[in-house]
Design a protein around this motif. Structure first.
Motif, PDB file in Angstrom:
ATOM      1  N   ASP A  29       0.855  -1.185   0.000  1.00 21.05           N
ATOM      2  CA  ASP A  29       0.000   0.000   0.000  1.00 21.05           C
ATOM      3  C   ASP A  29       0.894   1.240   0.000  1.00 21.05           C
ATOM      4  O   ASP A  29       1.667   1.456   0.935  1.00 21.05           O
ATOM      5  CB  ASP A  29      -0.891  -0.033   1.239  1.00 21.05           C
ATOM      6  CG  ASP A  29      -1.932   1.087   1.289  1.00 21.05           C
ATOM      7  OD1 ASP A  29      -1.601   2.228   0.912  1.00 21.05           O
ATOM      8  OD2 ASP A  29      -3.057   0.812   1.733  1.00 21.05           O
ATOM      9  N   HIS A  48      -7.017  -1.651   4.512  1.00 19.54           N
ATOM     10  CA  HIS A  48      -6.164  -1.862   3.347  1.00 19.54           C
ATOM     11  C   HIS A  48      -6.475  -3.226   2.739  1.00 19.54           C
ATOM     12  O   HIS A  48      -7.188  -4.046   3.343  1.00 19.54           O
ATOM     13  CB  HIS A  48      -4.680  -1.786   3.738  1.00 19.54           C
ATOM     14  CG  HIS A  48      -4.332  -2.638   4.922  1.00 19.54           C
ATOM     15  ND1 HIS A  48      -4.275  -2.147   6.210  1.00 19.54           N
ATOM     16  CD2 HIS A  48      -4.054  -3.962   5.034  1.00 19.54           C
ATOM     17  CE1 HIS A  48      -3.966  -3.125   7.053  1.00 19.54           C
ATOM     18  NE2 HIS A  48      -3.836  -4.241   6.365  1.00 19.54           N
ATOM     19  N   LEU A 132      -7.045   1.326  -5.395  1.00 17.81           N
ATOM     20  CA  LEU A 132      -7.936   0.778  -4.382  1.00 17.81           C
ATOM     21  C   LEU A 132      -9.405   0.836  -4.815  1.00 17.81           C
ATOM     22  O   LEU A 132     -10.202  -0.041  -4.460  1.00 17.81           O
ATOM     23  CB  LEU A 132      -7.747   1.534  -3.067  1.00 17.81           C
ATOM     24  CG  LEU A 132      -8.437   0.958  -1.837  1.00 17.81           C
ATOM     25  CD1 LEU A 132      -7.922  -0.433  -1.523  1.00 17.81           C
ATOM     26  CD2 LEU A 132      -8.245   1.875  -0.637  1.00 17.81           C
ATOM     27  N   LEU A 142     -11.630  -4.944   2.837  1.00 17.84           N
ATOM     28  CA  LEU A 142     -10.395  -4.401   3.379  1.00 17.84           C
ATOM     29  C   LEU A 142     -10.128  -5.026   4.747  1.00 17.84           C
ATOM     30  O   LEU A 142     -11.012  -5.605   5.374  1.00 17.84           O
ATOM     31  CB  LEU A 142     -10.495  -2.877   3.515  1.00 17.84           C
ATOM     32  CG  LEU A 142     -10.769  -2.091   2.234  1.00 17.84           C
ATOM     33  CD1 LEU A 142     -10.801  -0.598   2.529  1.00 17.84           C
ATOM     34  CD2 LEU A 142      -9.743  -2.404   1.154  1.00 17.84           C
TER      35      LEU A 142
END
Length: 288
Positions: A29, A48, A132, A142
């Protein structure tokens, strides 16, 4: 996917979802905000892609801004290879790892990690196309859990990319052997609305290709044939082209676009405008 055919430019959210659980895949990320350097980590902590590691642009993907003698190298100089290798090993990256980088900014920060891995000779690295947003649009979830991977063994191999320094760029003003392409927004290129660097303008002779022009309306990269056509209007030989921007970050986006287009061999000027304009003896240009 077999390691004989790694992802080396882009990967779709669907293909990432199908492969994300493979033992030799590492997701990173790269979210960041130049105006708020803590924002990327905060977004990562909030949620994430599962098993993703977090890369901080300033600490992980850049080196010290000044040399030992106090010379300013730009806002985001390249990290030393040993330091970068140590960071990548901490994330569990091995020589045979498929690395996937993503952000929420059209790939502007993920492309930096893509280029850095290639600078170490690691070809199996790709950017999540659309970032994303495409992962979430595909119905994926996530996680707020930070993984604790085993230490990896990635090693230094011959670089797959090239870079130039300020001396090379200065020499080019007289020999004109290279075509310089600036990835900043057109107004900053013209010397207008400069809010990041102390001086507005651009390196004399540079052409402007705003990195966001590499993207479609949905945030994914344009097709390779379209990128090839558009970049061919700017550069005749990619091997003699140099990509730069404000601090060597979004220039990597243009380098990724060139790779997608099949136009290989362009170099990066890591110091870019932030380093160039810090020396008043270097010439600057304004306007279109």
């Amino acid at each position: 996917m077999s390691q004989a055919h790694p992802y080396t430019t882009l990967i779709s959210a669907v293909n990432l979802q199908q492969n994300a659980q493979q033992a030799n895949w590492v997701i990173v990320d790269c979210r960041h905000d130049l105006a708020d350097p803590a924002a990327g980590r905060a977004a990562y902590d909030a949620g994430h892609i599962p098993q993703a590691r977090f890369a901080h642009l300033d600490r992980d993907l850049s080196g010290p801004t000044h040399t030992a003698d106090g010379t300013f190298k730009g806002r985001h100089p390249l990290p030393a290879p040993d330091a970068l290798l140590a960071t990548l090993r901490k994330w569990g990256i091995n020589d045979d790892t498929q690395v996937i980088a993503y952000d929420a900014h059209g790939g502007m920060y993920a492309a930096r990690l893509w280029w850095l891995l290639r600078s170490l000779g690691h070809a199996s690295v790709a950017v999540l196309d659309g970032g994303l947003a495409t992962w979430l649009a595909a119905g994926q979830t996530l996680s707020a859990v930070e993984p604790t991977p085993a230490i990896g063994n990635i090693s230094l191999k011959p670089a797959l990319v090239a870079s130039v320094d300020a001396h090379d760029v200065l020499s080019n003003l007289t020999n004109l052997r290279r075509t310089l392409v600036d990835a900043r927004a057109p107004d900053r290129f013209r010397g207008e609305n400069e809010t990041i660097d102390p001086v507005g303008g651009h390196i004399p002779g540079a052409k402007n290709r705003f990195f966001r022009d590499n993207l479609q309306a949905d945030g994914r990269f344009k097709p390779g044939h379209q990128l090839h056509e558009e970049f061919s209007e700017l550069i005749s030989e990619p091997q003699t082209a140099v990509m730069q921007c404000g601090s060597g970050v979004t220039a990597c986006h243009n380098l990724l676009a060139l790779e997608i287009a099949g136009l290989h061999g362009a170099a990066l000027y890591p110091g870019s405008w932030s380093e160039w304009c810090s020396d008043p003896s270097r010439p600057i240009a304004t306007g279109a």
